[in-house]
Design a protein around this motif. Structure first.
Motif, mmCIF file in Angstrom:
data_model
loop_
_atom_site.group_PDB
_atom_site.id
_atom_site.type_symbol
_atom_site.label_atom_id
_atom_site.label_comp_id
_atom_site.label_asym_id
_atom_site.label_seq_id
_atom_site.Cartn_x
_atom_site.Cartn_y
_atom_site.Cartn_z
ATOM 1 N N HIS A 1 0.723 -1.212 -0.115
ATOM 2 C CA HIS A 1 -0.023 0.003 -0.105
ATOM 3 C C HIS A 1 0.793 1.231 -0.087
ATOM 4 N N ASN A 2 2.216 1.148 0.184
ATOM 5 C CA ASN A 2 2.774 2.344 0.137
ATOM 6 C C ASN A 2 3.180 2.760 -1.121
ATOM 7 N N ILE A 3 2.960 1.758 -2.366
ATOM 8 C CA ILE A 3 3.773 1.930 -3.708
ATOM 9 C C ILE A 3 3.193 3.226 -4.450
ATOM 10 N N ILE A 4 1.805 3.529 -4.313
ATOM 11 C CA ILE A 4 1.249 4.370 -5.048
ATOM 12 C C ILE A 4 1.591 5.813 -4.592
ATOM 13 N N ARG A 5 2.210 5.709 -3.341
ATOM 14 C CA ARG A 5 2.515 7.215 -2.954
ATOM 15 C C ARG A 5 4.029 7.203 -2.660
ATOM 16 N N HIS A 6 4.868 6.373 -3.311
ATOM 17 C CA HIS A 6 6.353 6.395 -3.245
ATOM 18 C C HIS A 6 7.180 6.290 -4.480
ATOM 19 N N LEU A 7 8.482 6.583 -4.220
ATOM 20 C CA LEU A 7 9.267 6.568 -5.414
ATOM 21 C C LEU A 7 9.539 5.203 -5.981
ATOM 22 N N CYS A 8 9.335 3.964 -5.181
ATOM 23 C CA CYS A 8 9.807 2.599 -5.491
ATOM 24 C C CYS A 8 8.341 2.135 -5.894
ATOM 25 N N GLY A 9 8.845 0.623 -6.299
ATOM 26 C CA GLY A 9 7.505 0.313 -7.114
ATOM 27 C C GLY A 9 7.330 -1.393 -6.449
ATOM 28 N N VAL A 10 6.260 -1.971 -6.858
ATOM 29 C CA VAL A 10 5.970 -3.279 -6.500
ATOM 30 C C VAL A 10 7.285 -4.224 -6.554
ATOM 31 N N SER A 11 8.128 -4.416 -7.271
ATOM 32 C CA SER A 11 9.088 -5.228 -7.183
ATOM 33 C C SER A 11 10.229 -4.928 -6.078
ATOM 34 N N ASP A 12 9.926 -3.908 -5.335
ATOM 35 C CA ASP A 12 10.586 -3.462 -4.150
ATOM 36 C C ASP A 12 9.821 -3.967 -2.884
ATOM 37 N N VAL A 13 8.486 -4.328 -2.903
ATOM 38 C CA VAL A 13 7.864 -4.784 -1.850
ATOM 39 C C VAL A 13 8.652 -5.718 -0.935
ATOM 40 N N GLY A 14 8.759 -5.460 0.553
ATOM 41 C CA GLY A 14 9.461 -6.291 1.530
ATOM 42 C C GLY A 14 10.841 -5.818 1.665
ATOM 43 N N ARG A 15 11.289 -4.889 0.829
ATOM 44 C CA ARG A 15 12.900 -4.409 1.048
ATOM 45 C C ARG A 15 12.740 -3.353 1.931
ATOM 46 N N PHE A 16 14.003 -3.108 2.834
ATOM 47 C CA PHE A 16 13.965 -1.920 3.744
ATOM 48 C C PHE A 16 13.816 -0.709 2.832
ATOM 49 N N GLU B 1 0.804 11.334 18.107
ATOM 50 C CA GLU B 1 1.303 10.408 17.308
ATOM 51 C C GLU B 1 0.093 9.879 16.113
ATOM 52 N N PRO B 2 0.399 9.552 15.139
ATOM 53 C CA PRO B 2 -0.639 9.088 13.985
ATOM 54 C C PRO B 2 -1.432 7.801 14.829
ATOM 55 N N GLY B 3 -2.739 7.988 14.373
ATOM 56 C CA GLY B 3 -3.812 7.022 14.897
ATOM 57 C C GLY B 3 -4.433 7.512 16.050
ATOM 58 N N GLN B 4 -4.127 8.304 16.858
ATOM 59 C CA GLN B 4 -5.116 8.898 17.789
ATOM 60 C C GLN B 4 -5.909 9.916 17.346
ATOM 61 N N ASN B 5 -6.723 10.450 18.408
ATOM 62 C CA ASN B 5 -7.694 11.250 17.931
ATOM 63 C C ASN B 5 -7.241 12.685 17.671
ATOM 64 N N GLY B 6 -7.964 13.344 16.940
ATOM 65 C CA GLY B 6 -7.221 14.742 16.681
ATOM 66 C C GLY B 6 -6.720 14.928 15.613
ATOM 67 N N GLN B 7 -6.165 15.989 15.222
ATOM 68 C CA GLN B 7 -5.519 16.437 13.870
ATOM 69 C C GLN B 7 -4.098 15.733 13.890
ATOM 70 N N ALA B 8 -3.980 14.458 13.783
ATOM 71 C CA ALA B 8 -2.666 14.049 13.506
ATOM 72 C C ALA B 8 -1.803 14.521 12.360
ATOM 73 N N VAL B 9 -0.581 14.834 12.711
ATOM 74 C CA VAL B 9 0.296 15.325 11.693
ATOM 75 C C VAL B 9 0.747 14.229 11.052
ATOM 76 N N SER B 10 0.237 13.571 9.993
ATOM 77 C CA SER B 10 0.713 12.267 9.613
ATOM 78 C C SER B 10 0.586 12.190 7.991
ATOM 79 N N TYR B 11 1.847 11.429 7.362
ATOM 80 C CA TYR B 11 1.591 11.203 6.017
ATOM 81 C C TYR B 11 2.070 9.631 5.628
ATOM 82 N N ASP B 12 2.039 9.018 6.546
ATOM 83 C CA ASP B 12 2.505 7.608 6.093
ATOM 84 C C ASP B 12 1.048 6.672 6.138
#
Ligand SMILES: [Zn+2]
Length: 407
Positions: A158-173, A279-290
């Motif tokens: 689910h990272n891929i459509i928002r990332h420099l890398c591609g499906v072939s990179d899934v699982g890599r650091f 922290e992301p996931g908490q209530n409120g206006q979390a600053v998050s982009y992951d």
């Protein structure tokens, strides 16, 4: 058929004492041969990825290889590319391109950016998600030659459509996958990938910051950003803190110049009423982009923040401060939508946050004690007074006033 070969490889062939050797490469798009390197001189390849041989003009007749094998004939002026037909004969000379990466890669930047100055700089990026990977790619495109990447996460689908890398990179650091993409943009890039958790292993973070000219905190955690802020201040290094708001309706870039501007702690404290930086996931206006945490936005919206942050990064590295040409403010708000303080889509606004001399991050405890003593008070009394100010809602009276520009 069309052959693409790097000048560096041909130079390597020329300097080799052997009469002929094997070339490694790939067949791309059916009729394009890309020569990727020179294998050791040998009588036979035994490798599927070897597309041909190179040889000197006098040795063409002895050139061996299966049908379809490529022969690169080196002459003084220019190389010639030949293909062996099924009948064993060398075909007509075919079209080819010699790529001089070192000479041509940044040719179009001449007169636009002082690349010689950028080449001497090192940037550390902490966080290689949507923002960090975008910034890294843009910095390499701007001509930066030295990067350190820090991120503990692996790439997920689910990272891929928002990332420099591609499906072939899934699982890599992420740091390894991003570093590979960056080296493909500039083979001369010195990029160091550190798949570490800076919270648990601060030493590699501290070491990276110390040898950097600019630090970019692109994590999705305010706590991590504050940790980076503390270490960048301790090392006296300028830092940028880009972020995206919920669903990336907008975002911000905060620039911290030690000793000159408010630090991230100053900014967070001064804007505490404006943002609930959690922290992301908490209530409120979390600053998050992951991903899967907080409220991620589309990459087109987050990507704008990456471009703005990179622009500010380059200007910081080059020391460009002409108000007519450069971004001389230090707290940029960007609106992708007509929401909140943004009166129209794609609007920028700047905040001026004064440095808090009592900030425990950039002012230091000693500065705080000195300031309080001059006022005839101490930390306990000041804290009690601060509680009173907060209770009254009169934040401006504490000298931490912020304001939106009127234009
Ligand atoms: Zn501060």
């Amino acid at each position: 058929m069309f052959v693409v070969c790097s000048k560096a490889i041909l130079d390597q062939c020329r300097s080799s004492g052997a009469a002929w050797g094997l070339l490694a490469g790939q067949v791309v798009d059916g009729d394009v041969y890309r020569i990727a390197g020179m294998w050791e001189s040998s009588g036979g390849s035994g490798r599927q990825d070897v597309v041909g041989v190179w040889t000197r003009p006098e040795a063409v007749a002895q050139t061996v290889g299966a049908p379809g094998a490529l022969a690169v004939v080196l002459e003084q002026a220019a190389p010639q590319f030949w293909l062996r037909r099924a009948d064993g004969q060398l075909d007509h000379q075919t079209a080819g391109m010699v790529v001089d990466v070192e000479r041509d890669l940044f040719r179009r930047l001449r007169g636009i950016v002082d690349r010689a100055q950028l080449q001497e700089r090192t940037v550390t990026i902490i966080g290689c998600g949507s923002l960090g990977s975008g910034i890294a790619s843009l910095l390499v495109g701007a001509g930066l030659d030295r990067l350190i990447l820090i991120d503990r996460d692996r790439l997920e689908t689910h990272n891929i459509i928002r990332h420099l890398c591609g499906v072939s990179d899934v699982g890599r650091f992420k740091v390894h996958a991003v570093a590979e993409r960056l080296r493909d943009r500039n083979p001369g890039l010195a990029v160091e990938a550190r798949p570490i958790n800076a919270d648990v292993q601060p030493e590699p973070l501290i070491q990276a910051i110390r040898c950097s000219d600019l630090v970019i905190g692109a994590t999705d955690s305010p706590q991590a950003q504050l940790l980076i802020n503390a270490q960048a201040l301790a090392a006296g290094k300028p830092a940028l803190y880009p972020g995206a708001y919920n669903f990336a309706f907008g975002g911000e870039v905060i620039r911290v110049l030690p000793g000159r501007t408010a630090c991230l702690r100053c900014v967070y404290d001064a804007t505490a009423d404006l943002f609930q930086r959690q922290e992301p996931g908490q209530n409120g206006q979390a600053v998050s982009y992951d991903e899967d945490r907080g409220h991620p936005g589309m990459w087109i919206d987050v990507g704008i923040m990456a471009h703005l942050a990179t622009r500010m990064a380059v200007e910081t590295l080059l020391g460009q401060e002409d108000p007519n040409c450069h971004l001389t403010g230090h707290y940029l708000l960007w609106g992708n939508r007509r929401l909140w303080v943004f009166r129209r889509p794609l609007e920028s606004r700047w905040l001026t946050i004064p440095r808090n001399p009592a900030c425990l991050a950039c002012g230091g405890a000693a500065a705080l004690d000195q300031q309080l003593a001059a006022q005839g008070t101490n930390r306990d009394a000041a804290e009690a007074a601060a509680q009173g100010i907060l209770a009254s809602g009169d934040v401006a009276a504490n000298g931490n006033a912020w304001h939106l520009p009127t234009t």
